[in-house]
Design a protein around this motif. Structure first.
Motif, PDB file in Angstrom:
ATOM      1  N   UNK A  44      93.567 -42.737  44.796  1.00  0.00           N
ATOM      2  CA  UNK A  44      94.960 -43.168  44.662  1.00  0.00           C
ATOM      3  C   UNK A  44      95.628 -43.593  45.960  1.00  0.00           C
ATOM      4  N   UNK A  45      95.015 -43.353  47.088  1.00  0.00           N
ATOM      5  CA  UNK A  45      95.625 -43.626  48.402  1.00  0.00           C
ATOM      6  C   UNK A  45      96.934 -42.869  48.600  1.00  0.00           C
ATOM      7  N   UNK A  46      97.029 -41.686  48.003  1.00  0.00           N
ATOM      8  CA  UNK A  46      98.214 -40.848  48.175  1.00  0.00           C
ATOM      9  C   UNK A  46      97.788 -39.381  48.171  1.00  0.00           C
ATOM     10  N   UNK A  47      98.614 -38.566  48.791  1.00  0.00           N
ATOM     11  CA  UNK A  47      98.346 -37.124  48.786  1.00  0.00           C
ATOM     12  C   UNK A  47      99.366 -36.375  47.933  1.00  0.00           C
ATOM     13  N   UNK A  48     100.176 -37.108  47.197  1.00  0.00           N
ATOM     14  CA  UNK A  48     101.194 -36.481  46.334  1.00  0.00           C
ATOM     15  C   UNK A  48     100.502 -35.647  45.263  1.00  0.00           C
ATOM     16  N   UNK A  49     100.905 -34.388  45.104  1.00  0.00           N
ATOM     17  CA  UNK A  49     100.289 -33.534  44.074  1.00  0.00           C
ATOM     18  C   UNK A  49     100.514 -34.081  42.671  1.00  0.00           C
ATOM     19  N   UNK A  50      99.534 -33.925  41.815  1.00  0.00           N
ATOM     20  CA  UNK A  50      99.637 -34.408  40.435  1.00  0.00           C
ATOM     21  C   UNK A  50     100.833 -33.802  39.712  1.00  0.00           C
ATOM     22  N   UNK A  51     101.158 -32.568  40.029  1.00  0.00           N
ATOM     23  CA  UNK A  51     102.267 -31.900  39.363  1.00  0.00           C
ATOM     24  C   UNK A  51     103.623 -32.508  39.666  1.00  0.00           C
ATOM     25  N   UNK A  52     103.707 -33.329  40.727  1.00  0.00           N
ATOM     26  CA  UNK A  52     104.982 -33.942  41.111  1.00  0.00           C
ATOM     27  C   UNK A  52     105.058 -35.418  40.749  1.00  0.00           C
ATOM     28  N   UNK A  53     104.125 -35.900  39.960  1.00  0.00           N
ATOM     29  CA  UNK A  53     104.130 -37.302  39.571  1.00  0.00           C
ATOM     30  C   UNK A  53     105.321 -37.615  38.670  1.00  0.00           C
ATOM     31  N   UNK A  54     105.924 -38.780  38.884  1.00  0.00           N
ATOM     32  CA  UNK A  54     107.007 -39.235  38.012  1.00  0.00           C
ATOM     33  C   UNK A  54     106.401 -39.735  36.702  1.00  0.00           C
ATOM     34  N   UNK A  60     100.604 -44.675  35.307  1.00  0.00           N
ATOM     35  CA  UNK A  60      99.712 -45.465  36.154  1.00  0.00           C
ATOM     36  C   UNK A  60      98.450 -44.702  36.570  1.00  0.00           C
ATOM     37  N   UNK A  61      98.585 -43.430  36.866  1.00  0.00           N
ATOM     38  CA  UNK A  61      97.495 -42.651  37.470  1.00  0.00           C
ATOM     39  C   UNK A  61      96.654 -41.906  36.442  1.00  0.00           C
ATOM     40  N   UNK A  62      97.260 -41.451  35.374  1.00  0.00           N
ATOM     41  CA  UNK A  62      96.554 -40.615  34.395  1.00  0.00           C
ATOM     42  C   UNK A  62      95.898 -41.475  33.314  1.00  0.00           C
ATOM     43  N   UNK A  63      94.906 -42.236  33.712  1.00  0.00           N
ATOM     44  CA  UNK A  63      94.188 -43.109  32.794  1.00  0.00           C
ATOM     45  C   UNK A  63      93.121 -42.305  32.064  1.00  0.00           C
ATOM     46  N   UNK A  64      93.006 -42.528  30.743  1.00  0.00           N
ATOM     47  CA  UNK A  64      92.098 -41.746  29.906  1.00  0.00           C
ATOM     48  C   UNK A  64      90.945 -42.598  29.374  1.00  0.00           C
ATOM     49  N   UNK A  65      89.820 -41.934  29.119  1.00  0.00           N
ATOM     50  CA  UNK A  65      88.748 -42.605  28.388  1.00  0.00           C
ATOM     51  C   UNK A  65      89.209 -42.752  26.942  1.00  0.00           C
ATOM     52  N   UNK A  66      88.503 -43.551  26.181  1.00  0.00           N
ATOM     53  CA  UNK A  66      88.883 -43.763  24.779  1.00  0.00           C
ATOM     54  C   UNK A  66      88.912 -42.449  24.007  1.00  0.00           C
ATOM     55  N   UNK A  83     107.939 -35.370  25.258  1.00  0.00           N
ATOM     56  CA  UNK A  83     107.415 -36.218  26.327  1.00  0.00           C
ATOM     57  C   UNK A  83     107.086 -35.358  27.542  1.00  0.00           C
ATOM     58  N   UNK A  84     107.910 -34.362  27.791  1.00  0.00           N
ATOM     59  CA  UNK A  84     107.676 -33.446  28.916  1.00  0.00           C
ATOM     60  C   UNK A  84     106.359 -32.696  28.733  1.00  0.00           C
ATOM     61  N   UNK A  85     106.121 -32.173  27.533  1.00  0.00           N
ATOM     62  CA  UNK A  85     104.877 -31.461  27.256  1.00  0.00           C
ATOM     63  C   UNK A  85     103.668 -32.367  27.363  1.00  0.00           C
ATOM     64  N   UNK A  89     100.525 -31.949  30.151  1.00  0.00           N
ATOM     65  CA  UNK A  89      99.097 -31.902  29.821  1.00  0.00           C
ATOM     66  C   UNK A  89      98.343 -32.977  30.588  1.00  0.00           C
ATOM     67  N   UNK A  90      98.925 -34.171  30.688  1.00  0.00           N
ATOM     68  CA  UNK A  90      98.257 -35.240  31.435  1.00  0.00           C
ATOM     69  C   UNK A  90      98.124 -34.918  32.916  1.00  0.00           C
ATOM     70  N   UNK A  91      99.149 -34.320  33.510  1.00  0.00           N
ATOM     71  CA  UNK A  91      99.097 -33.962  34.931  1.00  0.00           C
ATOM     72  C   UNK A  91      98.013 -32.918  35.196  1.00  0.00           C
ATOM     73  N   UNK A  92      97.958 -31.909  34.339  1.00  0.00           N
ATOM     74  CA  UNK A  92      96.933 -30.875  34.495  1.00  0.00           C
ATOM     75  C   UNK A  92      95.554 -31.486  34.255  1.00  0.00           C
TER      76      UNK A  92
END
Length: 120
Positions: A44-54, A60-66, A83-85, A89-92
């Motif tokens: 990702x070229x970033x060190x921002x923790x996943x838990x703090x993603x907007x 953009x970052x949490x791309x899933x397989x089919x 949406x929060x829940x 789940x996606x961040x974790x």
């Protein structure tokens, strides 16, 4: 005539413990986390923790397989997630995928995150 039967030893009942590799040693965990952080930084070229993603960064970052996407859809609809829940789940899942060295979030990553979130 009474025959004396010897008592079984505990080891005879349960067997001898097999030597195991302790995956939960502090040094091994530290190494695994450092590898995951490096993998994430390269991805990702970033060190921002996943838990703090907007919300946009999650998209953009949490791309899933089919198959992971299908599982996430089923869970979203079955548990009527907010949406929060959903984002939690996606961040974790993204963090688990980083630990597992997956570029995309895979079904197993989603399943583990769901287990943590929903206690199943």
């Amino acid at each position: 005539m009474q025959v004396e039967v010897p008592l079984l030893r505990y080891e005879d009942i349960v067997g001898t413990p097999a030597p195991h590799n302790d995956h939960y040693r502090t040094a091994k965990i530290r190494n695994r986390v450092e590898q995951a952080l490096q993998f994430k930084a390269e991805r990702t070229n970033t060190t921002k923790p996943n838990g703090l993603l907007s919300a946009q960064e999650v998209k953009d970052i949490c791309q899933l397989t089919r198959s992971a996407g299908e599982l996430m859809r089923e869970v979203y609809e079955h548990y009527q997630l907010s949406m929060r829940g959903y984002h939690k789940i996606l961040k974790v899942s993204r963090t688990i995928a980083d630990l597992n060295g997956h570029d995309l979030i895979e079904e197993e990553d989603i399943a583990e995150a769901i287990g943590y979130r929903l206690g199943k």
